[in-house]
Enzyme design. Structure first.
Site, PDB file in Angstrom:
ATOM      1  N   ASP A 111       0.846  -1.193   0.000  1.00 31.45           N
ATOM      2  CA  ASP A 111       0.000   0.000   0.000  1.00 31.45           C
ATOM      3  C   ASP A 111       0.890   1.254   0.000  1.00 31.45           C
ATOM      4  OD1 ASP A 111      -1.734   2.101   0.559  1.00 31.45           O
ATOM      5  OD2 ASP A 111      -2.995   0.888   1.873  1.00 31.45           O
ATOM      6  N   ASP A 134      -8.060   4.608  -9.266  1.00 30.65           N
ATOM      7  CA  ASP A 134      -9.406   4.009  -9.247  1.00 30.65           C
ATOM      8  C   ASP A 134     -10.413   5.087  -8.883  1.00 30.65           C
ATOM      9  OD1 ASP A 134      -8.587   1.181  -9.629  1.00 30.65           O
ATOM     10  OD2 ASP A 134      -7.512   1.567  -7.774  1.00 30.65           O
ATOM     11  N   LYS A 138     -19.184   5.112  -6.680  1.00 35.21           N
ATOM     12  CA  LYS A 138     -20.356   5.314  -5.807  1.00 35.21           C
ATOM     13  C   LYS A 138     -20.022   6.273  -4.660  1.00 35.21           C
ATOM     14  CE  LYS A 138     -22.201   0.779  -6.730  1.00 35.21           C
ATOM     15  NZ  LYS A 138     -21.979  -0.625  -6.455  1.00 35.21           N
ATOM     16  N   ASP A 170      -9.584   9.820 -16.173  1.00 40.98           N
ATOM     17  CA  ASP A 170     -10.467   9.760 -17.347  1.00 40.98           C
ATOM     18  C   ASP A 170     -11.925   9.825 -16.923  1.00 40.98           C
ATOM     19  OD1 ASP A 170      -9.786   7.282 -16.127  1.00 40.98           O
ATOM     20  OD2 ASP A 170     -10.866   6.211 -17.695  1.00 40.98           O
ATOM     21  N   THR A 204      -1.254   4.326 -21.313  1.00 40.00           N
ATOM     22  CA  THR A 204      -1.527   3.132 -20.500  1.00 40.00           C
ATOM     23  C   THR A 204      -2.819   2.474 -20.992  1.00 40.00           C
ATOM     24  OG1 THR A 204      -2.944   4.100 -18.798  1.00 40.00           O
ATOM     25  CG2 THR A 204      -0.565   4.373 -18.511  1.00 40.00           C
ATOM     26  N   GLU A 207      -5.854   4.511 -20.128  1.00 40.89           N
ATOM     27  CA  GLU A 207      -6.068   5.689 -20.969  1.00 40.89           C
ATOM     28  C   GLU A 207      -6.579   5.268 -22.347  1.00 40.89           C
ATOM     29  OE1 GLU A 207      -2.701   8.278 -21.398  1.00 40.89           O
ATOM     30  OE2 GLU A 207      -3.977   9.856 -22.229  1.00 40.89           O
TER      31      GLU A 207
HETATM   32  C1  LIG Z   1      -6.937   2.131 -12.523  1.00 45.00           C
HETATM   33  S1  LIG Z   1      -5.371   1.449 -12.204  1.00 45.00           S
HETATM   34  C2  LIG Z   1      -4.257   2.520 -13.125  1.00 45.00           C
HETATM   35  C3  LIG Z   1      -2.919   1.883 -13.355  1.00 45.00           C
HETATM   36  C4  LIG Z   1      -1.874   2.714 -14.106  1.00 45.00           C
HETATM   37  N1  LIG Z   1      -1.505   3.921 -13.399  1.00 45.00           N
HETATM   38  C5  LIG Z   1      -2.325   3.016 -15.502  1.00 45.00           C
HETATM   39  O1  LIG Z   1      -2.511   4.206 -15.813  1.00 45.00           O
HETATM   40  O2  LIG Z   1      -2.473   2.068 -16.279  1.00 45.00           O
HETATM   41  C6  LIG Z   1      -5.070   1.953 -10.523  1.00 45.00           C
HETATM   42  C7  LIG Z   1      -3.959   1.162  -9.883  1.00 45.00           C
HETATM   43  O3  LIG Z   1      -3.669   1.727  -8.613  1.00 45.00           O
HETATM   44  C8  LIG Z   1      -3.370   0.683  -7.719  1.00 45.00           C
HETATM   45  N2  LIG Z   1      -3.546   1.236  -6.357  1.00 45.00           N
HETATM   46  C9  LIG Z   1      -4.655   1.835  -5.861  1.00 45.00           C
HETATM   47  N3  LIG Z   1      -4.431   2.251  -4.609  1.00 45.00           N
HETATM   48  C10 LIG Z   1      -3.151   1.902  -4.302  1.00 45.00           C
HETATM   49  C11 LIG Z   1      -2.349   2.049  -3.140  1.00 45.00           C
HETATM   50  N4  LIG Z   1      -2.812   2.647  -2.036  1.00 45.00           N
HETATM   51  N5  LIG Z   1      -1.101   1.555  -3.158  1.00 45.00           N
HETATM   52  C12 LIG Z   1      -0.629   0.949  -4.256  1.00 45.00           C
HETATM   53  N6  LIG Z   1      -1.335   0.783  -5.399  1.00 45.00           N
HETATM   54  C13 LIG Z   1      -2.587   1.257  -5.410  1.00 45.00           C
HETATM   55  C14 LIG Z   1      -4.300  -0.441  -8.124  1.00 45.00           C
HETATM   56  O4  LIG Z   1      -3.839  -1.696  -7.701  1.00 45.00           O
HETATM   57  C15 LIG Z   1      -4.288  -0.310  -9.652  1.00 45.00           C
HETATM   58  O5  LIG Z   1      -3.268  -1.105 -10.227  1.00 45.00           O
END
Ligand SMILES: C[S@@+](CC[C@H](N)C(=O)[O-])C[C@H]1O[C@@H](n2cnc3c(N)ncnc32)[C@H](O)[C@@H]1O
Length: 225
Positions: A111, A134, A138, A170, A204, A207
């Protein structure tokens, strides 16, 4: 399921990610099992990498690591700490680092909030990337968004004066809430900046999908003042 270190910035038990059990390929697993010197394990101690004079950037939630690779190649003198909880993506990034012999990246599978709280020294980061976090759509899940006041405060304490936080999303409603949050008077005294044109960064998966589905991508860059 893996245990993650506790964090203080968010309410008890609140995480900005959902732990997922995902299929992992043999090559991803091999890279995870043979990380060599490219990984850093979580501990309640300040990072011992890189050397104090090297600019350190974080890529929080790096996904499969294409952005991290892009930034690391563009700035070989700087150091990049890439953090995500998603094991297949960790495998992808480690594989690429091995294959491309890139040495200025370290990977953490944990984390990122705990890393910021306990392993990153105050006023030490040259910059932070949070690309396509993410959205937690909601309303009852908004407390899980990584862009929220307590994380702004944490980030501000860890970024060096003049350092930046680069955010891309996005989701229009998330972009709106990010703008509103940074527009708060107390935040305006601590950060400068806002929306910028898309900078030079990798495309990515998230995106690409957003663009295919007709969503507008917003990039923000806020500088600590
Ligand atoms: C929607 S994805 C986007 C991934 C990447 N940045 C991209 O643009 O393709 C969000 C990523 O953030 C990671 N993530 C979310 N909160 C996190 C945290 N507190 N620590 C580490 N990773 C985290 C998730 O596991 C996920 O892989």
């Amino acid at each position: 399921m893996e245990e993650f270190p506790p964090t203080k910035s968010l309410g008890r038990g609140i995480r900005t990610f959902k732990p997922r059990r995902s299929r992992i390929t043999k090559s991803q697993q091999f890279a995870v099992d043979n990380p060599k010197e490219l990984t850093i394990l979580y501990q309640d101690e300040l990072l011992a990498w890189p050397t104090p004079t090297t600019a350190l950037y974080l890529d929080i939630g790096f996904g499969n690591g294409v952005s991290t690779l892009h930034f690391a190649e563009a700035e070989p003198q700087a150091a990049f700490l890439a953090i995500d909880v998603h094991t297949p993506g960790v495998g992808d990034l480690l594989s690429e680092l091995h294959t491309q012999k890139i040495t200025n990246v370290r990977v953490m599978e944990t984390d990122a909030i705990a890393v910021l709280e306990n392993m990153v020294a105050p006023n030490s980061l040259a910059g932070v990337y949070t690309l396509f976090p993410d959205p937690w759509q909601k309303a009852r899940h908004h407390k899980r968004r990584i862009i929220q006041q307590s994380i702004l405060d944490l980030m501000h304490s860890r970024i060096a004066l003049g350092g930046f936080w680069h955010i891309a999303t996005d989701w229009a409603h998330y972009a709106q809430s990010i703008s509103e949050l940074f527009a708060q008077p107390s935040n305006q005294m601590q950060w400068t900046g806002g929306e910028i044109n898309r900078p030079d960064r990798a495309l990515t998966r998230y995106e690409a999908r957003a663009t295919d589905e007709g969503r507008v991508v917003t990039d923000f860059r806020f500088t600590k003042i």
